[in-house]
Design a protein around this motif. Structure first.
Motif, PDB file in Angstrom:
ATOM      1  N   ALA A 109     -21.949  10.353   7.867  1.00 46.55           N
ATOM      2  CA  ALA A 109     -22.365  10.423   6.466  1.00 46.55           C
ATOM      3  C   ALA A 109     -21.519   9.509   5.604  1.00 46.55           C
ATOM      4  N   ASP A 110     -20.209   9.486   5.854  1.00 50.22           N
ATOM      5  CA  ASP A 110     -19.321   8.617   5.076  1.00 50.22           C
ATOM      6  C   ASP A 110     -19.597   7.144   5.364  1.00 50.22           C
ATOM      7  N   PHE A 111     -19.912   6.837   6.636  1.00 49.06           N
ATOM      8  CA  PHE A 111     -20.246   5.460   6.996  1.00 49.06           C
ATOM      9  C   PHE A 111     -21.519   5.019   6.279  1.00 49.06           C
ATOM     10  N   THR A 112     -22.537   5.891   6.304  1.00 51.26           N
ATOM     11  CA  THR A 112     -23.798   5.584   5.617  1.00 51.26           C
ATOM     12  C   THR A 112     -23.560   5.369   4.133  1.00 51.26           C
ATOM     13  N   SER A 113     -22.736   6.236   3.546  1.00 47.69           N
ATOM     14  CA  SER A 113     -22.438   6.114   2.122  1.00 47.69           C
ATOM     15  C   SER A 113     -21.739   4.798   1.813  1.00 47.69           C
ATOM     16  N   SER A 114     -20.784   4.402   2.673  1.00 50.03           N
ATOM     17  CA  SER A 114     -20.054   3.150   2.433  1.00 50.03           C
ATOM     18  C   SER A 114     -20.981   1.948   2.551  1.00 50.03           C
ATOM     19  N   VAL A 115     -21.931   2.003   3.516  1.00 48.39           N
ATOM     20  CA  VAL A 115     -22.905   0.913   3.665  1.00 48.39           C
ATOM     21  C   VAL A 115     -23.778   0.817   2.423  1.00 48.39           C
ATOM     22  N   LEU A 116     -24.262   1.973   1.940  1.00 42.25           N
ATOM     23  CA  LEU A 116     -25.117   1.989   0.758  1.00 42.25           C
ATOM     24  C   LEU A 116     -24.360   1.495  -0.472  1.00 42.25           C
ATOM     25  N   LEU A 126      -3.628  11.219   3.010  1.00 41.62           N
ATOM     26  CA  LEU A 126      -2.793  10.678   4.079  1.00 41.62           C
ATOM     27  C   LEU A 126      -3.084  11.376   5.405  1.00 41.62           C
ATOM     28  N   LEU A 127      -3.153  12.712   5.365  1.00 47.02           N
ATOM     29  CA  LEU A 127      -3.399  13.469   6.590  1.00 47.02           C
ATOM     30  C   LEU A 127      -4.780  13.150   7.146  1.00 47.02           C
ATOM     31  N   GLU A 128      -5.780  13.053   6.270  1.00 48.57           N
ATOM     32  CA  GLU A 128      -7.141  12.737   6.721  1.00 48.57           C
ATOM     33  C   GLU A 128      -7.201  11.335   7.309  1.00 48.57           C
ATOM     34  N   TRP A 129      -6.436  10.409   6.717  1.00 53.43           N
ATOM     35  CA  TRP A 129      -6.419   9.045   7.248  1.00 53.43           C
ATOM     36  C   TRP A 129      -5.751   9.012   8.613  1.00 53.43           C
ATOM     37  N   PHE A 130      -4.600   9.670   8.741  1.00 55.29           N
ATOM     38  CA  PHE A 130      -3.920   9.722  10.032  1.00 55.29           C
ATOM     39  C   PHE A 130      -4.797  10.367  11.102  1.00 55.29           C
ATOM     40  N   CYS A 131      -5.620  11.330  10.699  1.00 53.36           N
ATOM     41  CA  CYS A 131      -6.503  12.024  11.653  1.00 53.36           C
ATOM     42  C   CYS A 131      -7.798  11.256  11.912  1.00 53.36           C
ATOM     43  N   GLY A 132      -7.988  10.133  11.217  1.00 53.27           N
ATOM     44  CA  GLY A 132      -9.203   9.348  11.404  1.00 53.27           C
ATOM     45  C   GLY A 132     -10.408   9.933  10.712  1.00 53.27           C
ATOM     46  N   GLN A 133     -10.189  10.699   9.635  1.00 52.69           N
ATOM     47  CA  GLN A 133     -11.287  11.379   8.963  1.00 52.69           C
ATOM     48  C   GLN A 133     -11.702  10.723   7.653  1.00 52.69           C
ATOM     49  N   LYS A 134     -10.805   9.945   7.039  1.00 59.70           N
ATOM     50  CA  LYS A 134     -11.126   9.362   5.740  1.00 59.70           C
ATOM     51  C   LYS A 134     -10.437   8.016   5.593  1.00 59.70           C
ATOM     52  N   ALA A 135     -11.173   7.052   5.060  1.00 59.67           N
ATOM     53  CA  ALA A 135     -10.620   5.704   4.879  1.00 59.67           C
ATOM     54  C   ALA A 135      -9.749   5.647   3.632  1.00 59.67           C
ATOM     55  N   LEU A 136      -8.786   4.746   3.638  1.00 56.08           N
ATOM     56  CA  LEU A 136      -7.988   4.497   2.445  1.00 56.08           C
ATOM     57  C   LEU A 136      -8.845   3.770   1.409  1.00 56.08           C
ATOM     58  N   PRO A 137      -8.600   4.011   0.119  1.00 54.49           N
ATOM     59  CA  PRO A 137      -9.428   3.386  -0.927  1.00 54.49           C
ATOM     60  C   PRO A 137      -9.489   1.872  -0.826  1.00 54.49           C
ATOM     61  N   GLN A 138      -8.368   1.237  -0.442  1.00 53.21           N
ATOM     62  CA  GLN A 138      -8.335  -0.230  -0.395  1.00 53.21           C
ATOM     63  C   GLN A 138      -8.692  -0.783   0.980  1.00 53.21           C
ATOM     64  N   GLY A 139      -9.085   0.088   1.896  1.00 54.12           N
ATOM     65  CA  GLY A 139      -9.401  -0.350   3.252  1.00 54.12           C
ATOM     66  C   GLY A 139     -10.871  -0.735   3.428  1.00 54.12           C
ATOM     67  N   ASP A 140     -11.204  -1.161   4.632  1.00 54.07           N
ATOM     68  CA  ASP A 140     -12.574  -1.508   4.992  1.00 54.07           C
ATOM     69  C   ASP A 140     -13.264  -0.231   5.464  1.00 54.07           C
ATOM     70  N   ALA A 141     -13.982   0.431   4.549  1.00 53.65           N
ATOM     71  CA  ALA A 141     -14.575   1.734   4.849  1.00 53.65           C
ATOM     72  C   ALA A 141     -15.587   1.655   5.984  1.00 53.65           C
ATOM     73  N   VAL A 173       0.848  -1.202   0.000  1.00 51.28           N
ATOM     74  CA  VAL A 173       0.000   0.000   0.000  1.00 51.28           C
ATOM     75  C   VAL A 173       0.879   1.245   0.000  1.00 51.28           C
ATOM     76  N   ALA A 174       0.855   1.988  -1.113  1.00 46.90           N
ATOM     77  CA  ALA A 174       1.589   3.244  -1.238  1.00 46.90           C
ATOM     78  C   ALA A 174       0.604   4.347  -1.610  1.00 46.90           C
ATOM     79  N   ILE A 175       0.658   5.465  -0.899  1.00 49.36           N
ATOM     80  CA  ILE A 175      -0.270   6.561  -1.109  1.00 49.36           C
ATOM     81  C   ILE A 175       0.496   7.828  -1.472  1.00 49.36           C
ATOM     82  N   GLY A 176       0.070   8.478  -2.549  1.00 49.05           N
ATOM     83  CA  GLY A 176       0.718   9.710  -2.987  1.00 49.05           C
ATOM     84  C   GLY A 176      -0.126  10.948  -2.799  1.00 49.05           C
ATOM     85  N   ASP A 177      -1.317  10.787  -2.258  1.00 46.12           N
ATOM     86  CA  ASP A 177      -2.221  11.917  -2.009  1.00 46.12           C
ATOM     87  C   ASP A 177      -1.968  12.429  -0.598  1.00 46.12           C
ATOM     88  N   GLY A 178      -1.286  13.571  -0.480  1.00 45.47           N
ATOM     89  CA  GLY A 178      -0.927  14.101   0.831  1.00 45.47           C
ATOM     90  C   GLY A 178      -2.125  14.437   1.679  1.00 45.47           C
TER      91      GLY A 178
END
Length: 205
Positions: A151-158, A115-130, A107-112
């Motif tokens: 909202a993101d959780f609901t969207s991932s469930v849908l 990365l920051l949102e993931w480290f902050c717990g705000q956004k899941a990685l594309p290949q992760g379990d959203a 897993v390599a990420i080039g979107d800075g």
């Protein structure tokens, strides 16, 4: 990095080391001054020579980093520099376009920003379990800050539900078409073919 540097893939330790150097330079500190700040904070093992090894990585003959950072060191460096540990994670400010951080060997990420949102717990990685990511984020966030995660959780469930329904529909259609094709080849009558297209009501009772 210089403007002539080619985009590269950085290990997490390499990226953190570069951000430590950037933070140190922003403060106008030498390596000895950062070591003194670490000593004052109680991180006495982070001497100037150790910090030099951290920043350079003590490369071997193949250029592979010998000196990886521990999470304890990252936190201690953040304390000494007077910043959040989050600011030592992610892509360096001067990274060339296309540079990625290697989170794992796969897993390599080039979107800075990602990365920051993931480290902050705000956004899941594309290949992760959203669903897992956002459900955990909701539990950890203050009530007032959890609306976006919800909202993101609901969207991932849908999205998962829609994908499952699409897969089921495609599977059912493929099975029906196979039956029709077999019936045509066997010389089925129009009535028999029409019967194959009728919905199966056996499960609705």
């Amino acid at each position: 990095m210089s403007s002539n540097s080619a985009p590269s893939t950085l290990s997490v330790s390499d990226a953190v080391a570069l951000r430590v150097k950037e933070a140190r330079n922003r403060r106008g500190w030498t390596m000895k001054q950062l070591a003194a700040a670490c000593h004052e904070a109680g991180a006495t093992k982070l001497t100037a020579p150790v910090l030099a090894n951290i920043e350079t990585g003590r490369r071997d003959a193949n250029g592979v980093r010998r000196r990886e950072l521990s999470i304890d060191e990252v936190v201690a460096l953040a304390v000494a520099l007077g910043i959040s540990p989050i600011h030592l994670l992610g892509l360096p400010d001067e990274a060339e376009p296309g540079t990625k951080v290697l989170l794992t060997p796969e897993v390599a990420i080039g979107d800075g920003e990602l990365l920051l949102e993931w480290f902050c717990g705000q956004k899941a990685l594309p290949q992760g379990d959203a669903r897992q990511f956002y459900s955990t984020a909701i539990q950890r966030m203050p009530a007032g800050d959890s609306q976006q995660a919800l909202a993101d959780f609901t969207s991932s469930v849908l999205q998962d539900r829609a994908a499952a329904m699409t897969a089921a529909f495609n599977s059912e259609m493929a099975a029906t078409l196979a039956k029709i094709n077999a019936a045509v080849q066997s010389g089925a009558s129009p009535e028999e073919l029409a019967a194959l297209l009728k919905p199966d009501d056996s499960g609705s009772e």
